[in-house]
Write a protein that holds these residues in place. Structure first.
Motif, PDB file in Angstrom:
ATOM      1  N   ARG A 197      22.439  11.125  49.933  1.00 25.02           N
ATOM      2  CA  ARG A 197      23.325  11.255  48.761  1.00 25.02           C
ATOM      3  C   ARG A 197      22.618  10.783  47.487  1.00 25.02           C
ATOM      4  O   ARG A 197      22.703  11.424  46.436  1.00 25.02           O
ATOM      5  CB  ARG A 197      24.617  10.472  48.970  1.00 25.02           C
ATOM      6  N   GLU A 198      21.912   9.662  47.588  1.00 30.00           N
ATOM      7  CA  GLU A 198      21.168   9.153  46.433  1.00 30.00           C
ATOM      8  C   GLU A 198      20.079  10.138  46.011  1.00 30.00           C
ATOM      9  O   GLU A 198      19.880  10.399  44.824  1.00 30.00           O
ATOM     10  CB  GLU A 198      20.551   7.788  46.756  1.00 30.00           C
ATOM     11  N   GLU A 257      19.964  16.073  41.019  1.00 32.33           N
ATOM     12  CA  GLU A 257      20.871  16.619  40.006  1.00 32.33           C
ATOM     13  C   GLU A 257      20.539  16.054  38.625  1.00 32.33           C
ATOM     14  O   GLU A 257      20.502  16.770  37.626  1.00 32.33           O
ATOM     15  CB  GLU A 257      22.325  16.305  40.372  1.00 32.33           C
ATOM     16  N   GLU A 258      20.289  14.739  38.569  1.00 29.51           N
ATOM     17  CA  GLU A 258      19.922  14.098  37.304  1.00 29.51           C
ATOM     18  C   GLU A 258      18.633  14.705  36.741  1.00 29.51           C
ATOM     19  O   GLU A 258      18.533  14.981  35.551  1.00 29.51           O
ATOM     20  CB  GLU A 258      19.749  12.600  37.548  1.00 29.51           C
ATOM     21  N   GLU A 290      23.601   7.731  53.037  1.00 28.65           N
ATOM     22  CA  GLU A 290      23.502   7.133  51.701  1.00 28.65           C
ATOM     23  C   GLU A 290      22.182   7.495  51.034  1.00 28.65           C
ATOM     24  O   GLU A 290      22.137   7.762  49.837  1.00 28.65           O
ATOM     25  CB  GLU A 290      23.648   5.608  51.773  1.00 28.65           C
ATOM     26  N   LEU A 335      20.074  13.366  46.433  1.00 31.72           N
ATOM     27  CA  LEU A 335      20.714  14.523  45.802  1.00 31.72           C
ATOM     28  C   LEU A 335      21.214  14.189  44.402  1.00 31.72           C
ATOM     29  O   LEU A 335      21.133  15.014  43.492  1.00 31.72           O
ATOM     30  CB  LEU A 335      21.851  15.041  46.682  1.00 31.72           C
ATOM     31  N   ARG A 336      21.729  12.960  44.235  1.00 32.61           N
ATOM     32  CA  ARG A 336      22.166  12.542  42.897  1.00 32.61           C
ATOM     33  C   ARG A 336      20.982  12.530  41.934  1.00 32.61           C
ATOM     34  O   ARG A 336      21.063  13.009  40.811  1.00 32.61           O
ATOM     35  CB  ARG A 336      22.807  11.145  42.956  1.00 32.61           C
ATOM     36  N   LEU A 337      19.854  12.004  42.398  1.00 37.48           N
ATOM     37  CA  LEU A 337      18.657  11.967  41.558  1.00 37.48           C
ATOM     38  C   LEU A 337      18.127  13.362  41.270  1.00 37.48           C
ATOM     39  O   LEU A 337      17.634  13.639  40.167  1.00 37.48           O
ATOM     40  CB  LEU A 337      17.577  11.106  42.219  1.00 37.48           C
TER      41      LEU A 337
END
Length: 98
Positions: free
Chosen positions: A30-31, A37-38, A27, A33-35
């Motif tokens: 994943r967070e 990408e953002e 988790e 990587l999401r950040l």
């Protein structure tokens, strides 16, 4: 997929899980990587805005709306003028937000 982390990054991930905000190391990753990408999207948007501003400026120069600076003294004076106007706008914006 297996990922190798430095001891420092592994410790960071483990500490994030220990806070209870994340249930697992996956988790956290994943967070992250999401950040990432953002952040990439925001950088691209800023780049596109900068390109548009540069285009706007070059179009203004082509249309004769630019100014000509002929000496270092004129350059300094103009820079000081721009800085002064920018500071005044920033102060006005700050007063408006108070």
């Amino acid at each position: 997929m297996n990922v190798s982390l430095t001891p420092e990054l592994e410790s960071l991930v483990n500490n994030k899980v220990k806070t209870g905000r994340y249930n697992s190391a996956s988790e956290v990753v994943r967070e992250a990587l999401r950040l990432l990408e953002e952040q990439d999207i925001i950088k691209a948007m800023r780049r596109d805005e900068l390109i548009q501003e540069i285009k706007k400026g070059t179009d203004q120069i082509k249309n004769g709306q630019g100014i000509e600076i002929r000496s270092a003294k004129e350059s300094r004076e103009y820079a000081e003028s721009v800085i002064s106007r920018g500071r005044a706008r920033l102060e006005a914006a700050n007063r408006k937000n108070i």
